[in-house]
Design an enzyme around this catalytic site. Structure first.
Site, short mmCIF file in Angstrom:
data_model
loop_
_atom_site.label_atom_id
_atom_site.label_comp_id
_atom_site.label_asym_id
_atom_site.label_seq_id
_atom_site.Cartn_x
_atom_site.Cartn_y
_atom_site.Cartn_z
N GLU A 195 0.84 -1.20 0.00
CA GLU A 195 0.00 0.00 0.00
C GLU A 195 0.88 1.24 0.00
O GLU A 195 2.00 1.24 0.48
CB GLU A 195 -0.93 0.04 1.23
CG GLU A 195 -2.14 -0.82 1.09
CD GLU A 195 -3.26 -0.45 2.05
OE1 GLU A 195 -3.18 0.61 2.72
OE2 GLU A 195 -4.23 -1.23 2.12
N HIS A 237 -4.47 6.93 -0.15
CA HIS A 237 -3.72 5.67 -0.05
C HIS A 237 -4.20 4.71 -1.13
O HIS A 237 -5.23 4.93 -1.77
CB HIS A 237 -3.83 5.06 1.35
CG HIS A 237 -5.13 4.42 1.66
ND1 HIS A 237 -6.24 5.13 2.05
CD2 HIS A 237 -5.49 3.12 1.66
CE1 HIS A 237 -7.24 4.30 2.28
NE2 HIS A 237 -6.81 3.06 2.05
N HIS A 254 -5.01 0.69 -2.59
CA HIS A 254 -5.43 -0.68 -2.30
C HIS A 254 -4.86 -1.54 -3.43
O HIS A 254 -5.41 -1.55 -4.54
CB HIS A 254 -6.95 -0.79 -2.27
CG HIS A 254 -7.57 -0.31 -1.01
ND1 HIS A 254 -8.94 -0.31 -0.82
CD2 HIS A 254 -7.04 0.19 0.14
CE1 HIS A 254 -9.22 0.16 0.38
NE2 HIS A 254 -8.08 0.48 0.98
N ASP A 270 -9.76 1.96 7.30
CA ASP A 270 -9.72 3.22 6.56
C ASP A 270 -10.67 4.23 7.17
O ASP A 270 -10.32 5.40 7.36
CB ASP A 270 -10.10 3.01 5.09
CG ASP A 270 -9.11 2.18 4.31
OD1 ASP A 270 -7.92 2.12 4.71
OD2 ASP A 270 -9.51 1.60 3.28
#
Length: 161
Positions: A31, A87, A89, A100
């Protein structure tokens, strides 16, 4: 004083999104995580009220693996222009996990980027984890090298805002 401003985020600069997409691809299969920084839209040549995401801040000491990314809170700058988080995935799922959602409490917009990290492989969310619109905008961003070109008067003016 609050870290995240309350004014609406109206879009993300195309250059900032491109940077995040590339960084996510380079970090794969782990990630990727960063914080979003915004400027008033009119200051970057966008004729709208609100803020435009102009930068993605990479926080030193961020640790990531294929399932999570963790930012060291003690290394997050006190940035008065912070507007949210971003961010990736690596599994391509563009929905926030429970973990999250726990991080979405601060900031107005949160972006999740999914593999294969193309121009449409992302989604924006509000603080509650609901999908929200976020336009990709052609903004007049300053040269990154100019970030280090400032005077004490510039610092004082920034603090007085």
């Amino acid at each position: 004083m609050r870290l995240f401003r309350s004014r609406e985020v109206v879009g993300i600069a195309a250059d900032a999104l491109d940077f995040a997409l590339e960084a996510s691809a380079e970090t794969h299969p782990n990630e990727y995580m960063g914080l979003l920084r915004g400027e008033e839209a009119r200051r970057v040549g966008v004729d709208r009220d609100g803020y435009v995401v102009t930068d993605v801040l990479i926080i030193p000491g961020t640790v990531s693996d294929p399932y999570s990314a963790t930012v060291r809170n003690d290394l997050v700058p006190n940035d008065f222009h912070a507007v949210g988080s971003i961010h990736s995935h690596p599994n391509g799922v563009l929905r926030p996990s429970d973990a999250d959602l726990d991080t979405f409490g601060s900031g107005r917009v949160h972006i999740i980027i999914g593999s294969p990290y193309g121009p449409d492989d992302w989604e924006a969310f509000d603080q509650s984890g609901e999908v929200r619109d976020l336009d990709v905008l052609d903004a007049d961003l300053s040269d990154p090298e100019s970030f280090f070109d400032f005077t004490q008067d510039d610092i004082d003016a920034e603090l007085d805002r």
